[in-house]
Structure formats: structure tokens, C-alpha cells
Write an enzyme that holds these catalytic residues in place. Structure first.
Site, PDB file in Angstrom:
ATOM      1  N   SER A  80     -73.644 -33.950 -61.665  1.00  0.00           N
ATOM      2  CA  SER A  80     -72.934 -34.315 -60.428  1.00  0.00           C
ATOM      3  C   SER A  80     -71.672 -35.071 -60.817  1.00  0.00           C
ATOM      4  CB  SER A  80     -73.836 -35.228 -59.590  1.00  0.00           C
ATOM      5  OG  SER A  80     -73.113 -35.808 -58.522  1.00  0.00           O
ATOM      6  N   TYR A  82     -80.069 -42.081 -58.340  1.00  0.00           N
ATOM      7  CA  TYR A  82     -79.414 -40.780 -58.514  1.00  0.00           C
ATOM      8  C   TYR A  82     -78.363 -40.866 -59.625  1.00  0.00           C
ATOM      9  CZ  TYR A  82     -77.088 -36.432 -56.928  1.00  0.00           C
ATOM     10  OH  TYR A  82     -76.534 -35.176 -56.841  1.00  0.00           O
TER      11      TYR A  82
HETATM   12  P1  NAD Z   1     -81.074 -28.774 -51.883  1.00  0.00           P
HETATM   13  O1  NAD Z   1     -81.899 -29.822 -51.217  1.00  0.00           O
HETATM   14  O2  NAD Z   1     -80.536 -27.651 -51.085  1.00  0.00           O
HETATM   15  O3  NAD Z   1     -81.859 -28.166 -53.122  1.00  0.00           O
HETATM   16  C1  NAD Z   1     -82.675 -28.911 -53.939  1.00  0.00           C
HETATM   17  C2  NAD Z   1     -83.681 -27.969 -54.543  1.00  0.00           C
HETATM   18  O4  NAD Z   1     -84.582 -28.728 -55.357  1.00  0.00           O
HETATM   19  C3  NAD Z   1     -84.507 -27.255 -53.486  1.00  0.00           C
HETATM   20  O5  NAD Z   1     -84.729 -25.919 -53.868  1.00  0.00           O
HETATM   21  C4  NAD Z   1     -85.802 -28.042 -53.506  1.00  0.00           C
HETATM   22  O6  NAD Z   1     -86.907 -27.270 -53.088  1.00  0.00           O
HETATM   23  C5  NAD Z   1     -85.892 -28.380 -54.974  1.00  0.00           C
HETATM   24  N1  NAD Z   1     -86.803 -29.463 -55.262  1.00  0.00           N
HETATM   25  C6  NAD Z   1     -86.854 -30.709 -54.727  1.00  0.00           C
HETATM   26  N2  NAD Z   1     -87.906 -31.381 -55.220  1.00  0.00           N
HETATM   27  C7  NAD Z   1     -88.527 -30.552 -56.103  1.00  0.00           C
HETATM   28  C8  NAD Z   1     -89.670 -30.666 -56.912  1.00  0.00           C
HETATM   29  N3  NAD Z   1     -90.397 -31.763 -56.929  1.00  0.00           N
HETATM   30  N4  NAD Z   1     -90.014 -29.599 -57.674  1.00  0.00           N
HETATM   31  C9  NAD Z   1     -89.293 -28.449 -57.652  1.00  0.00           C
HETATM   32  N5  NAD Z   1     -88.204 -28.300 -56.899  1.00  0.00           N
HETATM   33  C10 NAD Z   1     -87.827 -29.333 -56.132  1.00  0.00           C
HETATM   34  O7  NAD Z   1     -79.904 -29.586 -52.618  1.00  0.00           O
HETATM   35  P2  NAD Z   1     -78.636 -29.092 -53.455  1.00  0.00           P
HETATM   36  O8  NAD Z   1     -77.480 -29.791 -52.871  1.00  0.00           O
HETATM   37  O9  NAD Z   1     -78.616 -27.620 -53.595  1.00  0.00           O
HETATM   38  O10 NAD Z   1     -78.940 -29.791 -54.858  1.00  0.00           O
HETATM   39  C11 NAD Z   1     -79.203 -29.062 -56.033  1.00  0.00           C
HETATM   40  C12 NAD Z   1     -78.764 -29.885 -57.233  1.00  0.00           C
HETATM   41  O11 NAD Z   1     -77.354 -30.082 -57.177  1.00  0.00           O
HETATM   42  C13 NAD Z   1     -79.394 -31.270 -57.292  1.00  0.00           C
HETATM   43  O12 NAD Z   1     -79.718 -31.609 -58.615  1.00  0.00           O
HETATM   44  C14 NAD Z   1     -78.272 -32.160 -56.773  1.00  0.00           C
HETATM   45  O13 NAD Z   1     -78.371 -33.464 -57.265  1.00  0.00           O
HETATM   46  C15 NAD Z   1     -77.059 -31.441 -57.335  1.00  0.00           C
HETATM   47  N6  NAD Z   1     -75.800 -31.778 -56.666  1.00  0.00           N
HETATM   48  C16 NAD Z   1     -75.625 -31.494 -55.346  1.00  0.00           C
HETATM   49  C17 NAD Z   1     -74.413 -31.817 -54.747  1.00  0.00           C
HETATM   50  C18 NAD Z   1     -74.133 -31.523 -53.301  1.00  0.00           C
HETATM   51  O14 NAD Z   1     -73.108 -31.993 -52.788  1.00  0.00           O
HETATM   52  N7  NAD Z   1     -74.951 -30.755 -52.606  1.00  0.00           N
HETATM   53  C19 NAD Z   1     -73.412 -32.432 -55.491  1.00  0.00           C
HETATM   54  C20 NAD Z   1     -73.645 -32.703 -56.834  1.00  0.00           C
HETATM   55  C21 NAD Z   1     -74.848 -32.359 -57.417  1.00  0.00           C
END
Ligand code: NAD
Length: 257
Positions: free
Chosen positions: A139, A152
Site C-alpha cells: 500500500s 495496517y
Molecule cells: P476487499 O475487501 O475488496 O478485498 C479483500 C480480500 O481479502 C477479500 O477477497 C476478502 O475476502 C479477503 N480476506 C479478508 N480476510 C481474509 C482472510 N482471513 N482469509 C482470506 N481472505 C481474506 O479489499 P481490497 O481493497 O481489494 O484490498 C485488497 C488488498 O489491497 C489488501 O491487502 C489492501 O490492504 C490492499 N490495498 C487496498 C487499497 C484500496 O484503496 N482499496 C489501497 C492499498 C492497498
């Protein structure tokens, strides 16, 4: 770029960025393994949809990334892992002196420790295959900080550090390990933060998006899951064979500030 013949395991990929990455890897020809901690018909239906659209072999394997043994079992059950995308992640926002211990532990386990377990299980398979790519979804918060997100930010900085160490351990092998650092991407994780922020600041949805969420994102646009998928496909390409141990920001300029 064809990833035909490669198997990619993407943790946390039944929604958001993980699903977007899985779709782009499958479009490039990889057989993808979707994952989350649920085992619903719709999880398996997503994999079937990807197979239908791309002619690749996509499947869904349940495993809870908060548990080390399930992380390792995910890789071992699939039995082959050319591309590992450590993407599963959760968020909780609170001042550090009020941060619930269970939330701290869950964020560190899912956002950081899972990448240790999956990488440890996958590397021997990559070595056997003579090729491998580890892509960690960190991130902008793996490189910078904001208040109230200590768990986080600790986890994401940890993932960036682990990325460098794994890259050094594999530097003389045809295996790379890199981290992608997204800025804000409009996924369910971010969507869920909008209603509370609207209340907290007494703002409209548009104002929350522009003036709070994208305040530090100079482009004033969300990054997209397709862009993150494309960046992952690039890291799996021959052009990226000498890119290892580094971070690629997809953040509209956030970390240039
Ligand atoms: P999201 O909530 O859409 O997806 C998260 C995924 O992780 C989902 O598929 C969920 O089912 C899965 N998950 C959660 N707990 C779990 C567990 N215990 N076991 C297995 N799977 C699990 O969120 P996202 O925004 O797509 O985030 C995905 C990644 O990207 C994360 O690591 C997040 O930190 C990172 N990220 C997101 C953003 C953003 O702005 N959305 C920015 C930077 C980084």
C-alpha cells in the site's frame, strides 16, 4: 505476454483488487486460484466465470489467511505455484491507545504474517519449476503513514521489508519478489469507509471522496483494479526479470508529495 502454463495463486481474491488481478492474470493465460475464507456458491461461480471468459482453468480454494497452517495448506493443496500474489487484507481505524487487541492481531496476521507462510510454502515449488514471481500487495501506507491506522501501516511496512529480504534470498534464481503499493482504489474495503466518514465530517459522498480520501492522491482519481492487474502481469513478464526487491507505486502521485 503469455502466462499460459503458469499457475497463479491470489490470496483474498473473491472481491476487489485480488479479483481484478486474477482476471488480468487469466486474460494473460494463467490458470488462477481464487481464495478467501468463505466457501459459498458465488465464490466458485466467480472462478467458473473466469474460466468461461478466458478458456483457462480457474478454481476457488477456501483458506483463512489469518491462520498460518491454512495459508500453507492453500499452497500445498494446489500443489503448484508459479505466481503468488499476497493480497488478502483488512483494515481497522482507531487511535493506538484505543486499538482493539483482536483487531491488531487480525490485521498483522492477515495483512503480513500470511505472506510469510504462503511465500515459505511456495518458494520450493518455484525453485522446482525453475521460475517464480512473488507479488505482494502492500500500500502507499507501506511507504508513508496516516494517523489511526497503526496496525495496517505496521503490517504494510512489514510486507515491504519482507519483500526486500525474499528478493535477496532469491536474487540468483529466476524468481523475483516485489511489492505493489496502491493508493486509494474504490473497492468494498474503501466503499465501507465512506458512510462513517460522511457522518464524521458531515459531508456529501462526493466531498468525502475528493476532499478526504483523495486528498493525498494528487491525480484526484482512484486507481483501478484493472491497473493493478496490469501491473501484476507486467511484473510476471520477461521485461521485469531484473526487477526484484522493490516497490511499484500505483497511487496517482501520493508518494511523490
Ligand atoms: P476487499 O475487501 O475488496 O478485498 C479483500 C480480500 O481479502 C477479500 O477477497 C476478502 O475476502 C479477503 N480476506 C479478508 N480476510 C481474509 C482472510 N482471513 N482469509 C482470506 N481472505 C481474506 O479489499 P481490497 O481493497 O481489494 O484490498 C485488497 C488488498 O489491497 C489488501 O491487502 C489492501 O490492504 C490492499 N490495498 C487496498 C487499497 C484500496 O484503496 N482499496 C489501497 C492499498 C492497498
Amino acid at each position: 505476454m503469455s502466462l499460459s502454463g503458469k499457475t497463479a495463486i491470489i490470496t483474498g481474491s473473491n472481491s476487489g483488487i485480488g479479483l481484478g488481478i486474477a482476471r488480468e492474470l487469466a486474460k494473460a493465460g494463467a490458470d488462477v486460484v481464487l481464495n478467501s475464507f468463505t466457501d459459498r456458491d458465488e465464490d466458485h461461480a466467480l472462478a467458473a466465470e473466469i474460466s468461461d471468459q478466458t478458456g483457462t482453468n480457474a478454481r476457488y480454494v477456501k483458506a483463512d489467511m489469518s491462520k498460518g497452517d491454512e495459508c500453507r495448506a492453500l499452497i500445498e493443496t494446489v500443489g503448484v505455484c508459479d505466481i503468488l500474489v499476497n493480497n488478502a487484507g483488512i483494515q481497522h481505524v482507531a487511535p493506538i491507545d484505543q486499538f482493539p487487541v483482536d483487531k491488531w492481531d487480525a490485521i498483522i496476521a492477515i495483512n503480513m504474517n500470511s505472506a510469510f507462510h504462503t511465500t515459505a510454502a511456495a518458494l520450493p515449488m518455484m525453485r522446482k519449476a525453475g521460475w517464480g514471481r512473488v507479488v505482494n500487495i502492500a500500500s502507499a501506507h507501506g511507504l508513508t503513514a496516516s494517523p489511526y491506522k497503526a496496525a495496517y501501516i505496521a503490517a504494510k511496512h512489514g510486507v515491504v521489508g519482507m519483500t526486500k529480504s525474499v528478493a535477496l534470498e532469491t536474487a540468483q534464481e529466476p524468481i523475483t519478489c516485489n511489492a505493489i503499493c496502491p493508493g486509494y482504489v474504490l473497492t468494498p474495503l474503501v466503499e465501507a469507509q465512506i458512510p462513517n466518514t460522511m457522518k464524521e465530517y458531515d459531508m456529501s459522498r462526493d466531498d468525502v471522496i475528493k476532499n478526504v480520501m483523495l486528498e493525498r492522491q494528487p491525480s484526484k482519481e482512484f486507481a483501478t483494479v484493472e491497473q493493478l492487474g496490469g501491473t501484476t502481469v507486467f511484473l510476471c513478464s520477461d521485461a521485469a526479470a531484473q526487477i526484484t526487491g522493490t516497490t511499484i507505486s500505483v497511487d496517482g502521485g501520493w508518494t511523490a508529495l
